[in-house]
Scaffold this motif. Structure first.
Motif, PDB file in Angstrom:
ATOM      1  N   GLN A   1       0.850  -1.183   0.000  1.00  0.00           N
ATOM      2  CA  GLN A   1       0.000   0.000   0.000  1.00  0.00           C
ATOM      3  C   GLN A   1       0.893   1.244   0.000  1.00  0.00           C
ATOM      4  N   GLU A   2       0.569   2.184  -0.847  1.00  0.00           N
ATOM      5  CA  GLU A   2       1.335   3.419  -0.923  1.00  0.00           C
ATOM      6  C   GLU A   2       1.151   4.233   0.354  1.00  0.00           C
ATOM      7  N   LYS A   3       2.244   4.878   0.781  1.00  0.00           N
ATOM      8  CA  LYS A   3       2.234   5.700   1.990  1.00  0.00           C
ATOM      9  C   LYS A   3       2.421   7.162   1.590  1.00  0.00           C
ATOM     10  N   TYR A   4       1.890   8.060   2.386  1.00  0.00           N
ATOM     11  CA  TYR A   4       1.913   9.488   2.079  1.00  0.00           C
ATOM     12  C   TYR A   4       2.585  10.273   3.199  1.00  0.00           C
ATOM     13  N   GLU A   5       3.357  11.264   2.806  1.00  0.00           N
ATOM     14  CA  GLU A   5       4.036  12.136   3.763  1.00  0.00           C
ATOM     15  C   GLU A   5       3.065  13.115   4.414  1.00  0.00           C
ATOM     16  N   LEU A   6       2.024  13.495   3.690  1.00  0.00           N
ATOM     17  CA  LEU A   6       1.046  14.469   4.182  1.00  0.00           C
ATOM     18  C   LEU A   6      -0.342  14.083   3.704  1.00  0.00           C
ATOM     19  N   ILE A   7      -1.281  14.087   4.625  1.00  0.00           N
ATOM     20  CA  ILE A   7      -2.698  13.891   4.294  1.00  0.00           C
ATOM     21  C   ILE A   7      -3.455  15.059   4.906  1.00  0.00           C
ATOM     22  N   VAL A   8      -4.264  15.721   4.095  1.00  0.00           N
ATOM     23  CA  VAL A   8      -5.113  16.815   4.566  1.00  0.00           C
ATOM     24  C   VAL A   8      -6.554  16.357   4.413  1.00  0.00           C
ATOM     25  N   SER A   9      -7.294  16.384   5.505  1.00  0.00           N
ATOM     26  CA  SER A   9      -8.680  15.922   5.487  1.00  0.00           C
ATOM     27  C   SER A   9      -9.632  17.045   5.863  1.00  0.00           C
ATOM     28  N   GLY A  10     -10.692  17.152   5.100  1.00  0.00           N
ATOM     29  CA  GLY A  10     -11.764  18.096   5.409  1.00  0.00           C
ATOM     30  C   GLY A  10     -13.051  17.368   5.760  1.00  0.00           C
ATOM     31  N   LEU A  11     -12.942  16.076   6.097  1.00  0.00           N
ATOM     32  CA  LEU A  11     -14.138  15.304   6.430  1.00  0.00           C
ATOM     33  C   LEU A  11     -14.795  15.841   7.701  1.00  0.00           C
ATOM     34  N   PRO A  12     -16.113  15.919   7.713  1.00  0.00           N
ATOM     35  CA  PRO A  12     -16.839  16.422   8.896  1.00  0.00           C
ATOM     36  C   PRO A  12     -17.007  15.310   9.932  1.00  0.00           C
ATOM     37  N   LEU A  13     -15.935  14.991  10.646  1.00  0.00           N
ATOM     38  CA  LEU A  13     -15.943  13.842  11.559  1.00  0.00           C
ATOM     39  C   LEU A  13     -17.070  13.903  12.579  1.00  0.00           C
ATOM     40  N   ASN A  14     -17.452  15.082  13.010  1.00  0.00           N
ATOM     41  CA  ASN A  14     -18.515  15.202  14.016  1.00  0.00           C
ATOM     42  C   ASN A  14     -19.888  14.821  13.477  1.00  0.00           C
ATOM     43  N   ASN A  15     -20.009  14.585  12.193  1.00  0.00           N
ATOM     44  CA  ASN A  15     -21.289  14.204  11.602  1.00  0.00           C
ATOM     45  C   ASN A  15     -21.436  12.695  11.418  1.00  0.00           C
ATOM     46  N   PHE A  16     -20.382  11.940  11.705  1.00  0.00           N
ATOM     47  CA  PHE A  16     -20.376  10.507  11.451  1.00  0.00           C
ATOM     48  C   PHE A  16     -20.600   9.718  12.737  1.00  0.00           C
ATOM     49  N   SER A  17     -20.842   8.423  12.570  1.00  0.00           N
ATOM     50  CA  SER A  17     -20.944   7.536  13.735  1.00  0.00           C
ATOM     51  C   SER A  17     -19.554   7.367  14.348  1.00  0.00           C
ATOM     52  N   VAL A  18     -19.529   6.982  15.607  1.00  0.00           N
ATOM     53  CA  VAL A  18     -18.253   6.765  16.294  1.00  0.00           C
ATOM     54  C   VAL A  18     -17.448   5.695  15.569  1.00  0.00           C
ATOM     55  N   ASP A  19     -18.095   4.591  15.206  1.00  0.00           N
ATOM     56  CA  ASP A  19     -17.384   3.505  14.521  1.00  0.00           C
ATOM     57  C   ASP A  19     -16.768   3.977  13.211  1.00  0.00           C
ATOM     58  N   LEU A  20     -17.493   4.811  12.477  1.00  0.00           N
ATOM     59  CA  LEU A  20     -16.962   5.316  11.217  1.00  0.00           C
ATOM     60  C   LEU A  20     -15.789   6.259  11.462  1.00  0.00           C
ATOM     61  N   VAL A  21     -15.874   7.106  12.468  1.00  0.00           N
ATOM     62  CA  VAL A  21     -14.758   8.014  12.795  1.00  0.00           C
ATOM     63  C   VAL A  21     -13.521   7.200  13.164  1.00  0.00           C
ATOM     64  N   VAL A  22     -13.693   6.185  13.997  1.00  0.00           N
ATOM     65  CA  VAL A  22     -12.566   5.329  14.386  1.00  0.00           C
ATOM     66  C   VAL A  22     -11.955   4.679  13.145  1.00  0.00           C
TER      67      VAL A  22
END
Length: 99
Positions: A1-22
């Protein structure tokens, strides 16, 4: 699996289920190269404010999300930025894995 030096996320984590956030956080961490940085944002105090007007189940969901994010921070957060010019104001968190 390819690895990345930087990941930028704009996902709205507070809108998801706990299991999905984990699951999302675990996947993002797996995608980081050693010493890589994950940056993501969340609105300031949004979980606390939502909890004031939410049902018990929703408060528990929000608390679970906070716990999942806090677990990541306790060992890996290197910095965070306060963006007051954003509406609503936001935190940008920078997490470094495997330094």
């Amino acid at each position: 699996q390819e690895k990345y030096e930087l990941i930028v996320s704009g996902l709205p984590l507070n809108n998801f289920s706990v299991d999905l956030v984990v699951a999302i956080l675990a996947k993002l961490v797996r995608l980081l190269a050693p010493g890589g940085t994950l940056s993501f944002f969340e609105y300031m105090a949004i979980r606390r404010l939502k909890s004031l007007v939410s049902s018990k189940a929703e408060r528990e969901r929000l608390r679970g999300i906070g716990t999942a994010i806090d677990k990541l921070f306790c060992s890996a957060e290197v910095s965070h930025d306060c963006v007051l010019a954003n509406v609503p104001p936001a935190w940008v968190h920078h997490v470094r894995i495997g330094q």
